[in-house]
Design a protein around this motif. Sequence first.
Motif, PDB file in Angstrom:
ATOM      1  N   ASP A 111       0.798  -1.089   0.102  1.00 37.49           N
ATOM      2  CA  ASP A 111       0.353   0.546  -0.509  1.00 37.49           C
ATOM      3  C   ASP A 111       0.699   1.277  -0.186  1.00 37.49           C
ATOM      4  O   ASP A 111       1.977   1.137   0.393  1.00 37.49           O
ATOM      5  N   TYR A 112       0.534   2.276  -0.679  1.00 35.43           N
ATOM      6  CA  TYR A 112       1.577   3.243  -0.919  1.00 35.43           C
ATOM      7  C   TYR A 112       0.739   4.914  -1.027  1.00 35.43           C
ATOM      8  O   TYR A 112      -0.833   4.877  -1.392  1.00 35.43           O
ATOM      9  N   ARG A 113       0.793   5.607  -0.730  1.00 37.96           N
ATOM     10  CA  ARG A 113       0.570   7.148  -0.471  1.00 37.96           C
ATOM     11  C   ARG A 113       1.728   7.940  -1.383  1.00 37.96           C
ATOM     12  O   ARG A 113       3.069   8.382  -0.149  1.00 37.96           O
ATOM     13  N   THR A 114       1.499   9.321  -2.026  1.00 39.86           N
ATOM     14  CA  THR A 114       2.444   9.520  -2.954  1.00 39.86           C
ATOM     15  C   THR A 114       1.097  11.347  -3.133  1.00 39.86           C
ATOM     16  O   THR A 114       0.683  10.981  -3.971  1.00 39.86           O
ATOM     17  N   PRO A 115       1.597  12.309  -2.650  1.00 39.23           N
ATOM     18  CA  PRO A 115       3.050  12.698  -0.916  1.00 39.23           C
ATOM     19  C   PRO A 115       1.849  11.644  -0.006  1.00 39.23           C
ATOM     20  O   PRO A 115       1.034  11.320  -0.157  1.00 39.23           O
ATOM     21  N   PRO A 116       3.480  11.543   1.189  1.00 39.34           N
ATOM     22  CA  PRO A 116       3.117  10.621   1.759  1.00 39.34           C
ATOM     23  C   PRO A 116       2.504  10.866   3.059  1.00 39.34           C
ATOM     24  O   PRO A 116       2.339  11.920   3.180  1.00 39.34           O
ATOM     25  N   SER A 117       1.743  10.504   3.904  1.00 37.96           N
ATOM     26  CA  SER A 117       1.449  10.831   5.398  1.00 37.96           C
ATOM     27  C   SER A 117       2.785  11.459   5.309  1.00 37.96           C
ATOM     28  O   SER A 117       3.720  10.870   6.038  1.00 37.96           O
ATOM     29  N   PRO A 118       2.085  11.970   6.654  1.00 38.13           N
ATOM     30  CA  PRO A 118       3.137  13.245   7.430  1.00 38.13           C
ATOM     31  C   PRO A 118       3.621  12.121   8.811  1.00 38.13           C
ATOM     32  O   PRO A 118       4.560  13.158   9.443  1.00 38.13           O
ATOM     33  N   GLN A 180      -2.677   7.709  14.517  1.00 34.98           N
ATOM     34  CA  GLN A 180      -1.704   7.918  14.660  1.00 34.98           C
ATOM     35  C   GLN A 180      -1.690   9.054  13.630  1.00 34.98           C
ATOM     36  O   GLN A 180      -0.946  10.543  13.781  1.00 34.98           O
ATOM     37  N   GLU A 181      -2.199   9.319  12.465  1.00 33.72           N
ATOM     38  CA  GLU A 181      -2.282  10.317  11.807  1.00 33.72           C
ATOM     39  C   GLU A 181      -3.208  11.059  11.780  1.00 33.72           C
ATOM     40  O   GLU A 181      -2.702  12.217  11.981  1.00 33.72           O
ATOM     41  N   ILE A 182      -3.860  10.944  11.990  1.00 32.86           N
ATOM     42  CA  ILE A 182      -5.250  12.505  12.549  1.00 32.86           C
ATOM     43  C   ILE A 182      -4.558  12.478  14.111  1.00 32.86           C
ATOM     44  O   ILE A 182      -4.638  14.152  14.829  1.00 32.86           O
ATOM     45  N   MET A 183      -3.654  12.105  15.100  1.00 32.39           N
ATOM     46  CA  MET A 183      -2.586  12.332  16.389  1.00 32.39           C
ATOM     47  C   MET A 183      -1.729  12.860  16.026  1.00 32.39           C
ATOM     48  O   MET A 183      -1.294  13.948  17.040  1.00 32.39           O
ATOM     49  N   HIS A 184      -1.428  12.952  14.842  1.00 27.92           N
ATOM     50  CA  HIS A 184       0.370  13.825  14.333  1.00 27.92           C
ATOM     51  C   HIS A 184      -0.938  14.819  14.058  1.00 27.92           C
ATOM     52  O   HIS A 184      -0.328  16.330  14.524  1.00 27.92           O
ATOM     53  N   LEU A 185      -1.487  15.472  13.227  1.00 29.10           N
ATOM     54  CA  LEU A 185      -2.327  16.479  13.056  1.00 29.10           C
ATOM     55  C   LEU A 185      -3.103  17.180  14.039  1.00 29.10           C
ATOM     56  O   LEU A 185      -2.842  18.553  13.946  1.00 29.10           O
ATOM     57  N   LEU A 186      -3.834  16.707  15.222  1.00 27.07           N
ATOM     58  CA  LEU A 186      -3.769  17.195  16.135  1.00 27.07           C
ATOM     59  C   LEU A 186      -2.960  17.584  16.956  1.00 27.07           C
ATOM     60  O   LEU A 186      -3.314  18.644  18.090  1.00 27.07           O
ATOM     61  N   HIS A 209       9.686   5.399  16.666  1.00 31.61           N
ATOM     62  CA  HIS A 209      10.732   6.329  15.458  1.00 31.61           C
ATOM     63  C   HIS A 209      10.310   7.853  15.353  1.00 31.61           C
ATOM     64  O   HIS A 209      11.105   8.340  14.618  1.00 31.61           O
ATOM     65  N   GLY A 210       9.886   9.051  16.046  1.00 31.89           N
ATOM     66  CA  GLY A 210      10.049  10.023  15.864  1.00 31.89           C
ATOM     67  C   GLY A 210       9.451  11.136  15.817  1.00 31.89           C
ATOM     68  O   GLY A 210       9.107  11.827  14.780  1.00 31.89           O
ATOM     69  N   ILE A 211       7.917  10.112  15.150  1.00 33.56           N
ATOM     70  CA  ILE A 211       6.231  11.294  15.099  1.00 33.56           C
ATOM     71  C   ILE A 211       5.693  11.616  17.047  1.00 33.56           C
ATOM     72  O   ILE A 211       5.884  10.620  17.382  1.00 33.56           O
ATOM     73  N   ASP A 212       5.805  12.794  16.682  1.00 34.58           N
ATOM     74  CA  ASP A 212       5.361  13.454  17.470  1.00 34.58           C
ATOM     75  C   ASP A 212       3.459  13.174  17.381  1.00 34.58           C
ATOM     76  O   ASP A 212       2.957  13.051  16.262  1.00 34.58           O
ATOM     77  N   LEU A 213       2.953  12.220  18.170  1.00 35.19           N
ATOM     78  CA  LEU A 213       1.765  12.201  19.110  1.00 35.19           C
ATOM     79  C   LEU A 213       0.701  12.678  19.982  1.00 35.19           C
ATOM     80  O   LEU A 213      -0.830  12.991  19.800  1.00 35.19           O
ATOM     81  N   GLY A 214       1.220  13.947  19.830  1.00 35.14           N
ATOM     82  CA  GLY A 214       1.081  14.786  21.064  1.00 35.14           C
ATOM     83  C   GLY A 214       0.722  14.425  22.718  1.00 35.14           C
ATOM     84  O   GLY A 214       0.867  12.891  22.694  1.00 35.14           O
ATOM     85  N   ARG A 215      -0.486  14.791  23.430  1.00 31.95           N
ATOM     86  CA  ARG A 215      -1.026  14.240  24.150  1.00 31.95           C
ATOM     87  C   ARG A 215      -1.606  13.339  24.007  1.00 31.95           C
ATOM     88  O   ARG A 215      -2.845  14.199  24.026  1.00 31.95           O
ATOM     89  N   TYR A 216      -1.761  12.277  24.705  1.00 29.28           N
ATOM     90  CA  TYR A 216      -2.710  10.755  24.849  1.00 29.28           C
ATOM     91  C   TYR A 216      -2.465  10.517  25.193  1.00 29.28           C
ATOM     92  O   TYR A 216      -1.366  10.131  26.528  1.00 29.28           O
ATOM     93  N   SER A 217      -3.581   9.623  26.030  1.00 26.97           N
ATOM     94  CA  SER A 217      -3.625   8.514  27.380  1.00 26.97           C
ATOM     95  C   SER A 217      -4.526   7.452  26.454  1.00 26.97           C
ATOM     96  O   SER A 217      -5.513   7.934  24.970  1.00 26.97           O
ATOM     97  N   ALA A 218      -5.202   6.361  26.715  1.00 30.66           N
ATOM     98  CA  ALA A 218      -5.666   5.369  26.445  1.00 30.66           C
ATOM     99  C   ALA A 218      -6.723   5.339  26.898  1.00 30.66           C
ATOM    100  O   ALA A 218      -7.445   5.997  27.611  1.00 30.66           O
ATOM    101  N   TYR A 219      -7.992   4.816  25.606  1.00 33.17           N
ATOM    102  CA  TYR A 219      -9.478   4.672  26.542  1.00 33.17           C
ATOM    103  C   TYR A 219     -10.021   5.313  27.494  1.00 33.17           C
ATOM    104  O   TYR A 219      -9.705   3.539  27.613  1.00 33.17           O
TER     105      TYR A 219
END
Length: 329
Positions: A111-118, A180-186, A209-219
């Motif tokens: 599976d691939y995406r270009t432009p890529p997911s941030p 995780q992409e949504i978390m990264h955007l938020l 692996h260096g992706i910022d996911l912001g302030r989060y916890s488990a549901y």
Amino acid sequence: MKIQKTGYHGLYFPGLGLSVDGYHPQADYTFVSHAHADHMPRNRSAKAMATAPTIDLMQKRGFKGSGKALKLGEPFENERFKVTLYPAGHILGSAMIFIESEKETILYTGDYRTPPSPASEGFESPDHADILITEATFSLPIYRWKPHDELQEEVRSFALQSLEEGYTPVFLGYNLGKAQEIMHLLAPLNLPVQIHGAGYKLCSVYEKHGIDLGRYSAYDRQSCEGKILICPSSALSNGFASNISKKRIAYCSGWAANESRRTQLTVDKMIPLSDHLDFFELIEFCKKLSPRKTYITHTPNPDVVKHYLDKENLESGFLDLDTDTKTHL
Ligand SMILES: [Zn+2]
């Protein structure tokens, strides 16, 4: 080049002794494009070669075989083939698998995406391949994505506006990749996020692996009100946040671009945020790579893709796994 099916979506190349995205008992090596369940080998004796994040994610999701990490762009070579992984832009760790043999070169996209997911390592491809084996999930010209900036803005403003008006925003997205992409955007909003447990356990791999996911916890059902919530669509019918009466729901998927989906789902907002490329990006990618032959897989509409590739004088066909593909070349 003979290609056989192995596993759910996997392919086995008997002439090379390697498989991709599926276990085959005669394969010396199994290269795995990414950690989504339909691409992961299931056999315990599978020796998986993949990027380090993919192996980490697979292990979190129950993979019991052995795994060897390959760096993107660093070839693995033996007497029969050379394999290089290229970043596929789909989810963290996702890679396209480029196989060079004496006779020909093959690019298997996974599976691939270009432009890529941030929230991925970006996208890069070899300049050319003799044979392209491409997924075509969004295989109709109704799928043309909005610019990513616009989608990012839709995600952020949905969260902010819901909270301002006293509602709990709920984003529906897959536990691996989309969540995780949504978390990264938020993340720049610095607001508390709660994510479904199955997605939560994968988040540490993203951070490692260096992706910022912001302030989060488990549901947590008791404390989720007023937080930004993320879960897969199926969780809602299993009681996720059912104790919150004032909530707004956003469905985040490439399928949201299809208006007919709107009537099938009772959601407040459709955000067409996809982790695949759109139809036109797919055709453009094929043109740029200019393979001798393109095989289309993972698609509901191979004929439509073929029609567009025909117009570009690019020979293509659906990957018919029961025949020797040499006859088509
Ligand atoms: Zn995938």
